[in-house]
Enzyme design. Structure first.
Site: not given
Length: 400
Positions: A370, A285, A116
């Site tokens: 993060e 391609q 947290a």
């Protein structure tokens, strides 16, 4: 061990993990409710011995686990990773009593952990935390020996404020909580606490997000904590947070690489069998070059993740830079690869329940949590300039 090469035993272990994820973990994940903690899945992760490895393995092994699980079952990968993120501070900084109480239960999947840190006003700027840890005025001088751990400061606090976008909230059994113990001190005034979910004054609510992870908010209304709840030292909690993120950021990259590889695998199979314009899709391609680019970027991200994890395991001095680079490159790469895979599959990949539709929703969040991609670029630049001050100039400016 070279960062660019895995041993045969490691490759075999990764293959075993992918098989376990497909055969034993994915069926449990599919029975779970989106946005809720899947406790049967956690129990199975514990039974397989994968959760206990969070505390006995290095960063590279953590990356291999996360990448391998992500290729076959992102829910299992995320459940494992969130246990590690929430419990690593206890493993690394907890007291013997804290570790004895919680880590065995985390390892067998009977206790859910959560990290947290984020707040409504302090997401990317983690040092700007506003959750207050106010000295508790109701503590008597003889409150007990456990509270004497901070003889020169408060021995008990009351947590007041809010956390937001917390994975596993509000269903976790305990939270690693970062709160401000010294006002106006920036990163230097933050303390980490282990807060059991049953503490009075702690409530929470689930949040509906794009990806199907369990994520919620937490409200702290004078939640009591003491010195025996601290993780590490008073006012040194920011180091606990950053140390945890330095370990887990490369493994976020590994999660992203696993998703990219799953998308690439699906694309190779689809373009090889799909009829288009008188041949197979792969014969065009433009398609072949697109697939080659997807593979190139995925392998490059994988190598950087392995290099960052190896640097962490060897306690290299440039871990923050390498961790940020790995997380940045891998998450941005996965977004590109999954998006390209959806484009090459066409409308079928947008149908609810298609593996790529699932990956498309999963792949967006890692570029934010993060530490967002912009934060990673800031860390990289800061570390580069720091390094430049410790190295002699290769050239000097010409003087007139």
């Amino acid at each position: 061990m070279p960062a660019f090469s895995l041993e045969p035993e490691q490759n075999a272990w990764c293959a075993e993990l992918r098989a376990l994820a497909a055969d034993r973990l994915r069926p449990l994940a599919e029975k779970g409710e989106p946005g809720r903690v899947n406790r049967p899945l956690l129990t199975e992760l514990g039974r397989l011995g994968l959760l206990s490895r969070l505390f006995t393995s290095g960063a590279l092994d953590l990356c291999l686990m996360r990448e391998s699980l992500a290729r076959a079952c992102t829910e299992a990968e995320t459940a494992l990773a969130l246990q590690g993120l929430g419990a690593h501070p206890v493993h690394a900084h907890g007291t013997p009593a804290q570790r004895e109480r919680w880590l065995p239960r985390v390892s067998d999947g009977t206790a859910v952990a959560a990290f947290a840190l984020s707040e409504p006003g302090a997401g990317s700027d983690a040092a700007a935390l506003g959750l207050r840890a106010d000295p508790d005025p109701d503590v008597s001088p003889d409150a007990g020996p456990a509270l004497d751990a901070v003889p020169d400061g408060p021995r008990r606090w009351r947590l007041t404020g809010r956390k937001c976008w917390i994975s596993n909230a509000p269903e976790a059994d305990f939270y690693t909580v970062f709160a401000r113990t010294t006002p106006d001190a920036g990163a230097r005034g933050v303390t980490a606490f282990l807060v059991p979910a049953d503490r009075p004054g702690l409530t929470g609510a689930a949040l509906e997000m794009l990806s199907p992870h369990p994520i919620g908010s937490l409200d702290f209304d004078a939640v009591p904590v003491g010195a025996d709840d601290m993780l590490g030292e008073a006012d040194r909690g920011f180091r606990v947070a950053m140390g945890t993120l330095n370990l887990f950021r490369p493994s976020v990259g590994a999660f992203a690489v696993g998703m990219a590889q799953a998308a690439l695998d699906a694309t190779l199979a689809h373009t090889a069998r799909r009829d288009a314009f008188g041949g197979k899709l792969r014969d065009l391609q433009a398609v072949a070059h697109q697939v080659a680019e997807m593979a190139l970027r995925t392998d490059a991200a994988r190598l950087m993740v392995y290099a960052a994890a190896t640097a962490y395991d060897e306690a290299a001095p440039d871990v923050p830079k390498r961790a940020a680079m790995a997380k940045l490159l891998a998450t941005e790469t996965a977004q590109y690869v999954v998006d390209a895979a959806v484009q090459l599959h066409g409308a079928r990949a947008l149908q609810r329940g298609h593996p790529l539709e699932h990956l498309y929703r999963e792949v967006r969040a890692p570029r934010i949590y993060e530490g967002a991609s912009e934060v990673q670029r800031g860390i990289i630049a800061k570390e580069l300039y720091k390094e430049s001050h410790t190295q002699p100039y290769a050239t000097r400016e010409a003087r007139p």
